[in-house]
Design a protein around this motif. Structure first.
Motif, PDB file in Angstrom:
ATOM      1  N   THR A 160       2.217  13.776   3.654  1.00  0.00           N
ATOM      2  CA  THR A 160       3.342  14.685   3.378  1.00  0.00           C
ATOM      3  C   THR A 160       4.855  13.791   3.352  1.00  0.00           C
ATOM      4  O   THR A 160       5.559  14.289   3.064  1.00  0.00           O
ATOM      5  N   ARG A 161       4.626  12.468   3.952  1.00  0.00           N
ATOM      6  CA  ARG A 161       5.829  11.567   4.206  1.00  0.00           C
ATOM      7  C   ARG A 161       5.591  10.273   3.560  1.00  0.00           C
ATOM      8  O   ARG A 161       5.614   9.150   4.229  1.00  0.00           O
ATOM      9  N   PRO A 162       5.370  10.093   2.130  1.00  0.00           N
ATOM     10  CA  PRO A 162       5.362   8.624   1.660  1.00  0.00           C
ATOM     11  C   PRO A 162       6.700   8.050   1.628  1.00  0.00           C
ATOM     12  O   PRO A 162       7.748   8.532   1.794  1.00  0.00           O
ATOM     13  N   LEU A 163       6.322   6.457   1.761  1.00  0.00           N
ATOM     14  CA  LEU A 163       7.727   5.710   1.716  1.00  0.00           C
ATOM     15  C   LEU A 163       8.393   6.345   0.526  1.00  0.00           C
ATOM     16  O   LEU A 163       7.921   6.212  -0.620  1.00  0.00           O
ATOM     17  N   GLN A 164       9.875   6.265   0.436  1.00  0.00           N
ATOM     18  CA  GLN A 164      10.549   6.500  -0.608  1.00  0.00           C
ATOM     19  C   GLN A 164      10.831   5.494  -1.265  1.00  0.00           C
ATOM     20  O   GLN A 164      11.996   5.110  -1.598  1.00  0.00           O
ATOM     21  N   LEU A 165       9.835   4.705  -1.937  1.00  0.00           N
ATOM     22  CA  LEU A 165      10.141   3.279  -2.628  1.00  0.00           C
ATOM     23  C   LEU A 165       9.084   3.395  -3.857  1.00  0.00           C
ATOM     24  O   LEU A 165       8.121   3.533  -3.597  1.00  0.00           O
ATOM     25  N   LEU A 166       9.759   3.103  -5.144  1.00  0.00           N
ATOM     26  CA  LEU A 166       8.967   3.237  -6.494  1.00  0.00           C
ATOM     27  C   LEU A 166       9.148   2.200  -7.499  1.00  0.00           C
ATOM     28  O   LEU A 166      10.508   1.858  -7.636  1.00  0.00           O
ATOM     29  N   ALA A 167       8.347   1.571  -7.578  1.00  0.00           N
ATOM     30  CA  ALA A 167       8.314   0.604  -8.867  1.00  0.00           C
ATOM     31  C   ALA A 167       8.401   1.502 -10.202  1.00  0.00           C
ATOM     32  O   ALA A 167       7.274   1.608 -10.714  1.00  0.00           O
ATOM     33  N   ARG A 168       9.553   1.432 -10.680  1.00  0.00           N
ATOM     34  CA  ARG A 168       9.733   2.586 -11.767  1.00  0.00           C
ATOM     35  C   ARG A 168       9.580   1.958 -13.072  1.00  0.00           C
ATOM     36  O   ARG A 168       8.937   2.417 -13.937  1.00  0.00           O
ATOM     37  N   GLU A 169      10.013   0.730 -13.316  1.00  0.00           N
ATOM     38  CA  GLU A 169      10.017   0.090 -14.737  1.00  0.00           C
ATOM     39  C   GLU A 169       9.543  -1.255 -14.618  1.00  0.00           C
ATOM     40  O   GLU A 169       9.769  -2.083 -13.588  1.00  0.00           O
ATOM     41  N   ILE A 170       9.202  -1.863 -15.520  1.00  0.00           N
ATOM     42  CA  ILE A 170       8.521  -3.394 -15.760  1.00  0.00           C
ATOM     43  C   ILE A 170       8.752  -3.732 -17.120  1.00  0.00           C
ATOM     44  O   ILE A 170       8.450  -2.842 -18.215  1.00  0.00           O
ATOM     45  N   ARG A 171       9.305  -4.790 -17.559  1.00  0.00           N
ATOM     46  CA  ARG A 171       9.731  -5.223 -18.753  1.00  0.00           C
ATOM     47  C   ARG A 171       9.427  -6.832 -19.151  1.00  0.00           C
ATOM     48  O   ARG A 171       9.764  -7.418 -18.059  1.00  0.00           O
TER      49      ARG A 171
ATOM     50  N   ARG B 178       0.998  -1.279  -0.132  1.00  0.00           N
ATOM     51  CA  ARG B 178      -0.088   0.097  -0.175  1.00  0.00           C
ATOM     52  C   ARG B 178       0.811   1.197   0.005  1.00  0.00           C
ATOM     53  O   ARG B 178       0.556   2.329  -0.644  1.00  0.00           O
ATOM     54  N   VAL B 179       1.821   1.147   0.677  1.00  0.00           N
ATOM     55  CA  VAL B 179       2.843   2.321   0.992  1.00  0.00           C
ATOM     56  C   VAL B 179       3.723   2.527  -0.287  1.00  0.00           C
ATOM     57  O   VAL B 179       4.490   3.701  -0.365  1.00  0.00           O
ATOM     58  N   THR B 180       3.689   1.455  -1.134  1.00  0.00           N
ATOM     59  CA  THR B 180       4.835   1.664  -2.168  1.00  0.00           C
ATOM     60  C   THR B 180       4.178   2.155  -3.491  1.00  0.00           C
ATOM     61  O   THR B 180       2.977   1.948  -3.801  1.00  0.00           O
ATOM     62  N   ALA B 181       4.610   3.161  -4.503  1.00  0.00           N
ATOM     63  CA  ALA B 181       3.901   3.683  -5.408  1.00  0.00           C
ATOM     64  C   ALA B 181       4.712   3.062  -6.698  1.00  0.00           C
ATOM     65  O   ALA B 181       5.682   2.426  -6.725  1.00  0.00           O
ATOM     66  N   GLY B 182       4.149   3.142  -7.810  1.00  0.00           N
ATOM     67  CA  GLY B 182       4.771   2.802  -9.009  1.00  0.00           C
ATOM     68  C   GLY B 182       3.761   1.884  -9.883  1.00  0.00           C
ATOM     69  O   GLY B 182       2.644   1.874  -9.493  1.00  0.00           O
ATOM     70  N   LEU B 183       4.274   0.965 -10.799  1.00  0.00           N
ATOM     71  CA  LEU B 183       3.661   0.159 -11.798  1.00  0.00           C
ATOM     72  C   LEU B 183       3.039  -1.025 -11.466  1.00  0.00           C
ATOM     73  O   LEU B 183       3.741  -1.964 -10.529  1.00  0.00           O
ATOM     74  N   VAL B 184       1.806  -1.046 -11.578  1.00  0.00           N
ATOM     75  CA  VAL B 184       0.998  -2.485 -11.220  1.00  0.00           C
ATOM     76  C   VAL B 184       0.278  -2.939 -12.393  1.00  0.00           C
ATOM     77  O   VAL B 184      -0.376  -2.092 -13.319  1.00  0.00           O
ATOM     78  N   MET B 185       0.296  -4.336 -12.774  1.00  0.00           N
ATOM     79  CA  MET B 185      -0.249  -4.728 -13.997  1.00  0.00           C
ATOM     80  C   MET B 185      -1.646  -5.579 -13.602  1.00  0.00           C
ATOM     81  O   MET B 185      -1.518  -6.344 -12.547  1.00  0.00           O
ATOM     82  N   PHE B 186      -2.757  -5.400 -14.452  1.00  0.00           N
ATOM     83  CA  PHE B 186      -3.894  -6.154 -14.193  1.00  0.00           C
ATOM     84  C   PHE B 186      -4.492  -6.792 -15.559  1.00  0.00           C
ATOM     85  O   PHE B 186      -4.040  -6.363 -16.435  1.00  0.00           O
ATOM     86  N   SER B 187      -4.875  -7.824 -15.187  1.00  0.00           N
ATOM     87  CA  SER B 187      -5.482  -8.841 -16.306  1.00  0.00           C
ATOM     88  C   SER B 187      -6.991  -8.058 -16.714  1.00  0.00           C
ATOM     89  O   SER B 187      -7.816  -8.083 -15.510  1.00  0.00           O
ATOM     90  N   ALA B 188      -7.183  -8.131 -17.744  1.00  0.00           N
ATOM     91  CA  ALA B 188      -8.562  -7.512 -18.069  1.00  0.00           C
ATOM     92  C   ALA B 188      -9.745  -8.610 -18.193  1.00  0.00           C
ATOM     93  O   ALA B 188     -10.550  -8.310 -18.382  1.00  0.00           O
ATOM     94  N   ARG B 189      -9.265  -9.877 -18.493  1.00  0.00           N
ATOM     95  CA  ARG B 189     -10.012 -10.934 -18.947  1.00  0.00           C
ATOM     96  C   ARG B 189      -9.679 -12.134 -18.382  1.00  0.00           C
ATOM     97  O   ARG B 189      -8.514 -12.376 -18.637  1.00  0.00           O
ATOM     98  N   ALA B 190     -10.692 -13.174 -18.113  1.00  0.00           N
ATOM     99  CA  ALA B 190     -10.145 -14.229 -17.377  1.00  0.00           C
ATOM    100  C   ALA B 190      -9.325 -15.046 -18.482  1.00  0.00           C
ATOM    101  O   ALA B 190      -8.524 -16.043 -18.015  1.00  0.00           O
ATOM    102  N   GLU B 191     -10.037 -15.253 -19.875  1.00  0.00           N
ATOM    103  CA  GLU B 191      -9.396 -15.884 -20.718  1.00  0.00           C
ATOM    104  C   GLU B 191      -7.934 -15.829 -20.973  1.00  0.00           C
ATOM    105  O   GLU B 191      -7.239 -17.002 -21.291  1.00  0.00           O
TER     106      GLU B 191
END
Length: 316
Positions: free
Chosen positions: A282-293, A145-158
C-alpha cells in the motif's frame, strides 16, 4: 579486443538461464565436486553430490561432470539453480511495445527487473521470457525493484548491441516523476541541476554522496505542482517533481532528492536507512520512470514511449 562471452550449454528453462561457476585449475580439492561442496558450504554436501550423480552439472560442451571428475578437467561448469520459494508479487508487467528487436514494458512497483535477492520467477525478465516464449529476451537497462515505469528489453541477440550502445553513449532521454513530502523549512529553489559524486561499494545498500572529486552524477529537477496527497497518506502536503537524469548512477535520483531535503515518499533508504521489513504494497516508492525517447539505431526513426502508471501520492 574483449573476449567473446561463453555461451551456456544449457538452454533457458522456465525463463531462467543456467548459472555458470568458474572452477580453479589447481588447488587442495581432489575433484570439482569437492571444490563445489566447499564453495557452497551452507548446502548439505550430499545433496550437492547427488546433483553431480544425476548429471545436472555440465561442462561447456554440455557433458555431465561426475562427482569423481578431477579438479582441472574444465574451467567452468553450468547448472540450474534450485529456485527458492518466493513471495508472490501481485502486480503485472504491461507490454507497451513489441517488435522483432525491442520490447518495452511498464513495470510495477516491487517487481525486480532481473532475478536477484530471493526473486526469480517474480522478476520482469523471467515473467516476460515465459509469456513471450523468448529465452533470448535481455534487459537493455534496469530499474530498481521499488521503482515503477518503463524498461526496455532486447528481443534478439543480433541487434542487442545497437540498443545497449545508446545507453553507453547517453543518447537516450529518460524522464521520471517523484512525490516528496513538503519540507517544513520551505521549498528549495527549483528548477535546478544537481551535480555530485556518487560512489557505491559491493555489499553496501546505499550510495555515498561525496563532496570531493569530479561529479559523476547529474540530474535536472523541476517542480510540477504542490498540493495535498489523495493516496494512502491523504491530506499530507506534498510536492510533485519532474526529473531528467543526464547520467545513470545507482540510486541517483533518490540520493539527489534526499540531498535537497526532498526524500521521496516511502523510500526506505534515503535520507535514512530503515530496518529491513516486509514489503507494504500500500506504500510504494513514489518514483516513476515516465517517459523514454531515443532515435532508433536500426531505423533512424524517433521513438517515444510513456508509462500509463500514476503515482498514488501525487497532489490531486
Amino acid at each position: 579486443m574483449g573476449r567473446t562471452p561463453l555461451r551456456s550449454p544449457l538452454p533457458v528453462r522456465d525463463g531462467v538461464g543456467a548459472t555458470r561457476l568458474k572452477v580453479p585449475r589447481t588447488g587442495e580439492w581432489p575433484t570439482i565436486s569437492a571444490y563445489v561442496a566447499e564453495r557452497f558450504g551452507h548446502v548439505d554436501p550430499e545433496r550437492l553430490l547427488r546433483r553431480f550423480d544425476r548429471g545436472e552439472v555440465v561442462d561447456i560442451t554440455g557433458a555431465p561432470i561426475a562427482r569423481h571428475t578431477p579438479l582441472g578437467a574444465t574451467e567452468f561448469v553450468w547448472y540450474y539453480r534450485e529456485l527458492p520459494v518466493e513471495k508472490d508479487i501481485p502486480f503485472d508487467v504491461a507490454i507497451v511495445h513489441q517488435d522483432a528487436d525491442l520490447v518495452v514494458v511498464d513495470k510495477p512497483h516491487f517487481l525486480p527487473t532481473t532475478p536477484g535477492g530471493g526473486y526469480v520467477q517474480n522478476s520482469a525478465l523471467v515473467r516476460l521470457r515465459v509469456a513471450l516464449d523468448n529465452p533470448d529476451l535481455t534487459p537493455i537497462h534496469r530499474l530498481d525493484r521499488v521503482t515503477a515505469g518503463l524498461v526496455m528489453f532486447s528481443a534478439r541477440a543480433e541487434t542487442r548491441g545497437a540498443y545497449q550502445t545508446m545507453f553507453a553513449d547517453r543518447t537516450v532521454e529518460k524522464v521520471y516523476e517523484a512525490v516528496s513530502a513538503m519540507p517544513a523549512d520551505g521549498l528549495p529553489e527549483l528548477p535546478r541541476v544537481v551535480r555530485s559524486r556518487l560512489s557505491s561499494e559491493k555489499g553496501r545498500l546505499r550510495v555515498a554522496e561525496e563532496v570531493e572529486g569530479e561529479p559523476n552524477a547529474e540530474t535536472a529537477i523541476e517542480l510540477l505542482r504542490t498540493g495535498v496527497s489523495g493516496g494512502t497518506d491523504a491530506g499530507l502536503p506534498v510536492m510533485h517533481t519532474l526529473l531528467r537524469p543526464r547520467t545513470g548512477r545507482m540510486h541517483q535520483l533518490r540520493a539527489h532528492l534526499a540531498g535537497l531535503g526532498l526524500g521521496i515518499l516511502n523510500d526506505r533508504f534515503y535520507p535514512v536507512l530503515e530496518d529491513e521489513s516486509p514489503d507494504d504494497f500500500t506504500r510504494p516508492l513514489q518514483l516513476l520512470a515516465r517517459e523514454i525517447r531515443f532515435t532508433d539505431p536500426l531505423t533512424g526513426a524517433p521513438r517515444e514511449f510513456r508509462s500509463a502508471r500514476v503515482l498514488q501520492e501525487a497532489p490531486r
